[in-house]
Structures are given as C-alpha cells and as structure tokens.
Write a protein that holds these residues in place. Structure first.
Motif, PDB file in Angstrom:
ATOM      1  N   HIS A  97       0.809  -1.215   0.000  1.00  0.00           N
ATOM      2  CA  HIS A  97       0.000   0.000   0.000  1.00  0.00           C
ATOM      3  C   HIS A  97       0.842   1.264   0.000  1.00  0.00           C
ATOM      4  O   HIS A  97       0.378   2.310  -0.461  1.00  0.00           O
ATOM      5  N   ILE A  98       2.071   1.199   0.506  1.00  0.00           N
ATOM      6  CA  ILE A  98       2.952   2.351   0.403  1.00  0.00           C
ATOM      7  C   ILE A  98       3.197   2.675  -1.071  1.00  0.00           C
ATOM      8  O   ILE A  98       3.145   3.833  -1.492  1.00  0.00           O
ATOM      9  N   VAL A  99       3.453   1.628  -1.866  1.00  0.00           N
ATOM     10  CA  VAL A  99       3.681   1.821  -3.300  1.00  0.00           C
ATOM     11  C   VAL A  99       2.373   2.106  -4.025  1.00  0.00           C
ATOM     12  O   VAL A  99       2.239   3.103  -4.750  1.00  0.00           O
ATOM     13  N   TYR A 100       1.390   1.221  -3.822  1.00  0.00           N
ATOM     14  CA  TYR A 100       0.132   1.272  -4.560  1.00  0.00           C
ATOM     15  C   TYR A 100      -0.634   2.567  -4.308  1.00  0.00           C
ATOM     16  O   TYR A 100      -0.992   3.288  -5.254  1.00  0.00           O
ATOM     17  N   SER A 101      -0.879   2.873  -3.035  1.00  0.00           N
ATOM     18  CA  SER A 101      -1.675   4.068  -2.730  1.00  0.00           C
ATOM     19  C   SER A 101      -0.919   5.340  -3.081  1.00  0.00           C
ATOM     20  O   SER A 101      -1.519   6.306  -3.565  1.00  0.00           O
ATOM     21  N   GLY A 102       0.393   5.343  -2.825  1.00  0.00           N
ATOM     22  CA  GLY A 102       1.158   6.530  -3.184  1.00  0.00           C
ATOM     23  C   GLY A 102       1.097   6.828  -4.667  1.00  0.00           C
ATOM     24  O   GLY A 102       0.832   7.969  -5.078  1.00  0.00           O
ATOM     25  N   VAL A 103       1.303   5.801  -5.486  1.00  0.00           N
ATOM     26  CA  VAL A 103       1.305   6.001  -6.943  1.00  0.00           C
ATOM     27  C   VAL A 103      -0.091   6.347  -7.452  1.00  0.00           C
ATOM     28  O   VAL A 103      -0.257   7.269  -8.263  1.00  0.00           O
ATOM     29  N   ARG A 104      -1.099   5.616  -6.981  1.00  0.00           N
ATOM     30  CA  ARG A 104      -2.442   5.847  -7.537  1.00  0.00           C
ATOM     31  C   ARG A 104      -2.976   7.237  -7.179  1.00  0.00           C
ATOM     32  O   ARG A 104      -3.603   7.893  -8.014  1.00  0.00           O
ATOM     33  N   MET A 105      -2.712   7.705  -5.957  1.00  0.00           N
ATOM     34  CA  MET A 105      -3.234   9.012  -5.558  1.00  0.00           C
ATOM     35  C   MET A 105      -2.549  10.139  -6.317  1.00  0.00           C
ATOM     36  O   MET A 105      -3.196  11.076  -6.798  1.00  0.00           O
ATOM     37  N   VAL A 106      -1.225  10.063  -6.434  1.00  0.00           N
ATOM     38  CA  VAL A 106      -0.491  11.092  -7.165  1.00  0.00           C
ATOM     39  C   VAL A 106      -0.888  11.081  -8.646  1.00  0.00           C
ATOM     40  O   VAL A 106      -1.099  12.139  -9.249  1.00  0.00           O
ATOM     41  N   THR A 107      -1.022   9.875  -9.211  1.00  0.00           N
ATOM     42  CA  THR A 107      -1.395   9.763 -10.626  1.00  0.00           C
ATOM     43  C   THR A 107      -2.784  10.329 -10.876  1.00  0.00           C
ATOM     44  O   THR A 107      -3.002  11.073 -11.848  1.00  0.00           O
ATOM     45  N   TYR A 108      -3.753   9.987 -10.004  1.00  0.00           N
ATOM     46  CA  TYR A 108      -5.120  10.468 -10.211  1.00  0.00           C
ATOM     47  C   TYR A 108      -5.190  11.987 -10.136  1.00  0.00           C
ATOM     48  O   TYR A 108      -5.819  12.630 -10.985  1.00  0.00           O
ATOM     49  N   GLU A 109      -4.539  12.570  -9.122  1.00  0.00           N
ATOM     50  CA  GLU A 109      -4.582  14.033  -8.996  1.00  0.00           C
ATOM     51  C   GLU A 109      -3.910  14.712 -10.187  1.00  0.00           C
ATOM     52  O   GLU A 109      -4.358  15.761 -10.650  1.00  0.00           O
ATOM     53  N   HIS A 110      -2.822  14.115 -10.681  1.00  0.00           N
ATOM     54  CA  HIS A 110      -2.149  14.695 -11.853  1.00  0.00           C
ATOM     55  C   HIS A 110      -3.055  14.621 -13.081  1.00  0.00           C
ATOM     56  O   HIS A 110      -3.166  15.604 -13.835  1.00  0.00           O
ATOM     57  N   LEU A 111      -3.706  13.471 -13.272  1.00  0.00           N
ATOM     58  CA  LEU A 111      -4.624  13.336 -14.404  1.00  0.00           C
ATOM     59  C   LEU A 111      -5.800  14.303 -14.278  1.00  0.00           C
ATOM     60  O   LEU A 111      -6.205  14.936 -15.251  1.00  0.00           O
ATOM     61  N   ARG A 112      -6.342  14.410 -13.059  1.00  0.00           N
ATOM     62  CA  ARG A 112      -7.513  15.269 -12.843  1.00  0.00           C
ATOM     63  C   ARG A 112      -7.184  16.747 -13.027  1.00  0.00           C
ATOM     64  O   ARG A 112      -7.949  17.491 -13.649  1.00  0.00           O
ATOM     65  N   ASP A 113      -6.041  17.173 -12.486  1.00  0.00           N
ATOM     66  CA  ASP A 113      -5.749  18.606 -12.450  1.00  0.00           C
ATOM     67  C   ASP A 113      -4.954  19.109 -13.646  1.00  0.00           C
ATOM     68  O   ASP A 113      -5.020  20.290 -13.975  1.00  0.00           O
ATOM     69  N   SER A 114      -4.188  18.215 -14.304  1.00  0.00           N
ATOM     70  CA  SER A 114      -3.306  18.680 -15.376  1.00  0.00           C
ATOM     71  C   SER A 114      -3.601  18.078 -16.745  1.00  0.00           C
ATOM     72  O   SER A 114      -3.512  18.769 -17.756  1.00  0.00           O
ATOM     73  N   VAL A 115      -3.934  16.786 -16.792  1.00  0.00           N
ATOM     74  CA  VAL A 115      -4.096  16.112 -18.079  1.00  0.00           C
ATOM     75  C   VAL A 115      -5.541  16.192 -18.583  1.00  0.00           C
ATOM     76  O   VAL A 115      -5.817  16.709 -19.666  1.00  0.00           O
ATOM     77  N   LEU A 116      -6.467  15.649 -17.780  1.00  0.00           N
ATOM     78  CA  LEU A 116      -7.879  15.640 -18.193  1.00  0.00           C
ATOM     79  C   LEU A 116      -8.540  16.989 -17.940  1.00  0.00           C
ATOM     80  O   LEU A 116      -9.316  17.472 -18.760  1.00  0.00           O
ATOM     81  N   GLY A 117      -8.244  17.595 -16.798  1.00  0.00           N
ATOM     82  CA  GLY A 117      -8.719  18.943 -16.507  1.00  0.00           C
ATOM     83  C   GLY A 117     -10.141  19.019 -15.976  1.00  0.00           C
ATOM     84  O   GLY A 117     -11.037  18.324 -16.442  1.00  0.00           O
ATOM     85  N   ARG A 118     -10.336  19.862 -14.979  1.00  0.00           N
ATOM     86  CA  ARG A 118     -11.669  20.133 -14.445  1.00  0.00           C
ATOM     87  C   ARG A 118     -12.393  21.112 -15.371  1.00  0.00           C
ATOM     88  O   ARG A 118     -11.789  21.753 -16.228  1.00  0.00           O
ATOM     89  N   VAL A 119     -13.710  21.242 -15.138  1.00  0.00           N
ATOM     90  CA  VAL A 119     -14.474  22.249 -15.874  1.00  0.00           C
ATOM     91  C   VAL A 119     -14.433  23.552 -15.086  1.00  0.00           C
ATOM     92  O   VAL A 119     -13.830  23.634 -14.012  1.00  0.00           O
ATOM     93  N   GLU A 120     -15.076  24.583 -15.598  1.00  0.00           N
ATOM     94  CA  GLU A 120     -14.955  25.921 -15.007  1.00  0.00           C
ATOM     95  C   GLU A 120     -15.435  26.000 -13.563  1.00  0.00           C
ATOM     96  O   GLU A 120     -14.897  26.769 -12.765  1.00  0.00           O
ATOM     97  N   GLU A 122     -15.063  23.894 -11.300  1.00  0.00           N
ATOM     98  CA  GLU A 122     -14.189  23.019 -10.497  1.00  0.00           C
ATOM     99  C   GLU A 122     -14.719  21.596 -10.346  1.00  0.00           C
ATOM    100  O   GLU A 122     -14.163  20.805  -9.599  1.00  0.00           O
ATOM    101  N   SER A 123     -15.828  21.264 -11.043  1.00  0.00           N
ATOM    102  CA  SER A 123     -16.311  19.885 -11.004  1.00  0.00           C
ATOM    103  C   SER A 123     -15.509  19.054 -11.994  1.00  0.00           C
ATOM    104  O   SER A 123     -14.825  19.581 -12.873  1.00  0.00           O
ATOM    105  N   PHE A 124     -15.596  17.740 -11.815  1.00  0.00           N
ATOM    106  CA  PHE A 124     -14.838  16.816 -12.666  1.00  0.00           C
ATOM    107  C   PHE A 124     -15.842  15.862 -13.281  1.00  0.00           C
ATOM    108  O   PHE A 124     -16.434  15.046 -12.578  1.00  0.00           O
ATOM    109  N   PRO A 125     -16.086  15.933 -14.610  1.00  0.00           N
ATOM    110  CA  PRO A 125     -17.099  15.087 -15.250  1.00  0.00           C
ATOM    111  C   PRO A 125     -16.893  13.606 -14.930  1.00  0.00           C
ATOM    112  O   PRO A 125     -15.750  13.141 -14.786  1.00  0.00           O
ATOM    113  N   LEU A 126     -17.995  12.860 -14.839  1.00  0.00           N
ATOM    114  CA  LEU A 126     -17.932  11.466 -14.433  1.00  0.00           C
ATOM    115  C   LEU A 126     -17.049  10.639 -15.355  1.00  0.00           C
ATOM    116  O   LEU A 126     -16.254   9.809 -14.902  1.00  0.00           O
TER     117      LEU A 126
END
Length: 322
Positions: A97-120, A122-126
């Motif tokens: 879980h040190i590896v798994y949770s660390g990687v998955r949380m950082v990856t998800y936030e990066h995808l949400r905030d930088s790659v996929l992007g929120r809408v105006e 601040e919501s994140f489409p399903l």
C-alpha cells in the motif's frame, strides 16, 4: 533573496508537491491497512477454498471445506493458528500500500488537475473521473504487484501448516528472494494482469465514487468540506469498489496462489480468462463473489479510515483538500 533561497524557504509540500502527496497517502494507507487487515486475510481464505481446479487436480481430494462464512473463518484462524495469525502477511501488505496508494493518488490528482482537466466550476465530469480512476489504479497496482503476490502467498502459510505441508517462507524478505530465484523477475509479477484489472475496477469504484460524490455534495448541498462529507463519500466508494472488484479479486487470488513449474508458469490456470471460465463452470457464477462480505466489510472501513486520515493529514500539512 535569491530564487534558490526563496524556493528553500517554501514549505515542503510546496517545494515537492507530488512527493509530499505520495508520502501522505502512503501513511494514511498504512494506518487503514493495519486496522482492517484481518478481514483481508479472511477474504483470501474464503476465495481459495473449494477451487474446482484443485479438486480436479486431486490435491484436495476428500478434504472437507474448512470455512463456512466470514465469522467462522476468522474464529477458525484464531483458534487453530493463533490470534496473531490474523495479521499474517501484514508486512508485505503495508509495503504494497505504500507503493500502490502513493502512486495511484499522485497519478489520479495529476490526471484530474493537469491532463484531463476540471471544468470551469471546479467539477470533474464522471467520464473523466472513470478514466482517471481506472488509469491510476492500473498504474499503481502494476508497480505494487510483487508485494501483493508475497502478501497472498504468506496469508496461506497458516493453512499449509494445518494441512501438514511444509512452510514455503521464513519471512517477507525470504519470500521475495525465493520467488525471484524460482521464477526470476517475471515470477514477481505472476498474476499481474488480473491484479491490474482488479485495481482498475476497484479504483473506478473507489477514487471515482469518492471524488464524484464529494464534489457533488459540496456543489449541490449545504455540506462543507469536513469529516461528514468525507465519511459519506468514503462509505459510497467502499460499496461500489467491493461490487466491481470482488470477481477480479477472486481470479487474482487464485492465480497468485496456484502452484507453478520451474519456468514460473501456473499449473492450474493458463490465464486470468482461463481461471474465470474454470471458476464459473466448476463452481457457478456466484463463486466470483466468494468473500464478498469480508471484502465489503473491509473496503468500507478501509475506505473510511483511509480517506478521513488522508484528508486530515493533508490539512495538517498545509496541502489542499483532495
């Protein structure tokens, strides 16, 4: 003040945001894992029992099914092997879980905030949350797969001892070395395909549901970003994750626990699809939900402990809410 000195004066989370989030999520996951680990052990034992492939192979001929439900399984382990055995395999589980949770949380936030992007607003489409959750889970689990393999095999050591079979491992590091010596580097990733498939489904339930429910509540109700909102969101995420992830978890557990030849190839199942087909044909569709109750009963408190701890330590360390 020079740019270098100004950067060094910044708080650690601002200097190394991803490394800080990795460390915080790893800490929260370690706490949640230790609190709920006995339920994971119970789930693993339930998923292994009654394997049609093992019965056909003759390895378990004439043996009665030892467990008939979550409570009897846990009680049987405590009585026959000792209560401390309910935490057997906890060390590689924490490593995982040190590896798994660390990687998955950082990856998800990066995808949400930088790659996929929120809408105006601040919501994140399903659909974006689904893509982000599945991708983050798959990537995190791939890196953590060797620790998951060791955890599953160590969880079955107590059962082997009761059956009069020799123990395979003396400890976590011996397990890693033995698997590596017998199957090579490839052997450490045995079962990684169903493992990654399961993680993608679980995180579609966990990360996607938590993020979507939390921000829906914040945008459409009077609830604030506090423990109540975090608790409601985590309860929903634990249930959805258990429903989506249990079939893949059964397949993953069986592939990881099966005996292997000298080349590291499984003797019972050729692939995750072969395991799925054999399980359904030999035991029925509902066998894919063996261990569902302890899985759900573990995922619900695990999710609750993890998300509440994670959100609080982020706040304490000056990192913005997830």
């Amino acid at each position: 003040m020079s740019p270098g000195e100004e950067e060094r004066s910044l708080p650690l989370p601002e200097r190394w945001p991803r490394a800080s989030k990795f460390a915080l999520s790893a800490c929260a996951a370690a706490v949640a894992e230790l609190v709920t680990f006995p339920l994971d052990l119970t789930k693993t034992r339930l998923q292994i029992q009654g394997e049609a492939a093992v019965r056909r192979d003759g390895a378990a001929a004439g043996q009665a099914v030892p467990y008939r439900g979550m409570l009897r399984t846990a009680a049987g382990i405590a009585q026959e092997e000792g209560i401390h055995k309910l935490w057997q395999g906890a060390t590689p589980a924490v490593y995982r879980h040190i590896v798994y949770s660390g990687v998955r949380m950082v990856t998800y936030e990066h995808l949400r905030d930088s790659v996929l992007g929120r809408v105006e607003d601040e919501s994140f489409p399903l659909w974006k949350a689904v893509v982000g959750g599945m991708s983050a889970g798959a990537i995190g689990q791939f890196f953590a797969s060797p620790t998951d393999l060791v955890k599953v095999q160590m969880q079955m050591e107590g059962k082997r001892k009761l059956e009069g079979k020799p123990l395979r491992f003396r400890g976590v590091h011996h397990a890693f070395l033995k698997i590596l010596s017998e199957g090579g580097v490839r052997g450490l990733w045995a079962g990684w395909v169903p493992n990654v498939q399961r993680a993608a489904l679980v995180n579609m339930g966990d990360l996607t549901t938590y993020d979507s429910v939390k921000h829906f509540l914040l945008l459409n109700t009077t609830l604030e970003d506090n423990s109540v909102t975090h608790g409601v969101s985590s309860a929903c995420s634990g249930l959805v994750a258990a429903v989506l992830g249990t079939p893949a978890d059964v397949v993953k557990t069986r592939i990881m626990n099966q005996p292997r030849d000298k080349q590291g190839r499984g003797l019972l199942y050729k692939s995750s699809m072969d395991c799925l087909i054999q399980t359904v044909q030999g035991e029925g569709f509902m066998s894919l939900y063996k261990g569902f109750i302890p899985t759900w009963m573990r995922m619900a408190p695990w999710s609750l402990v993890f998300w509440l701890t994670y959100e609080q330590i982020r706040r304490m360390c000056g990192v913005t809410s997830f």
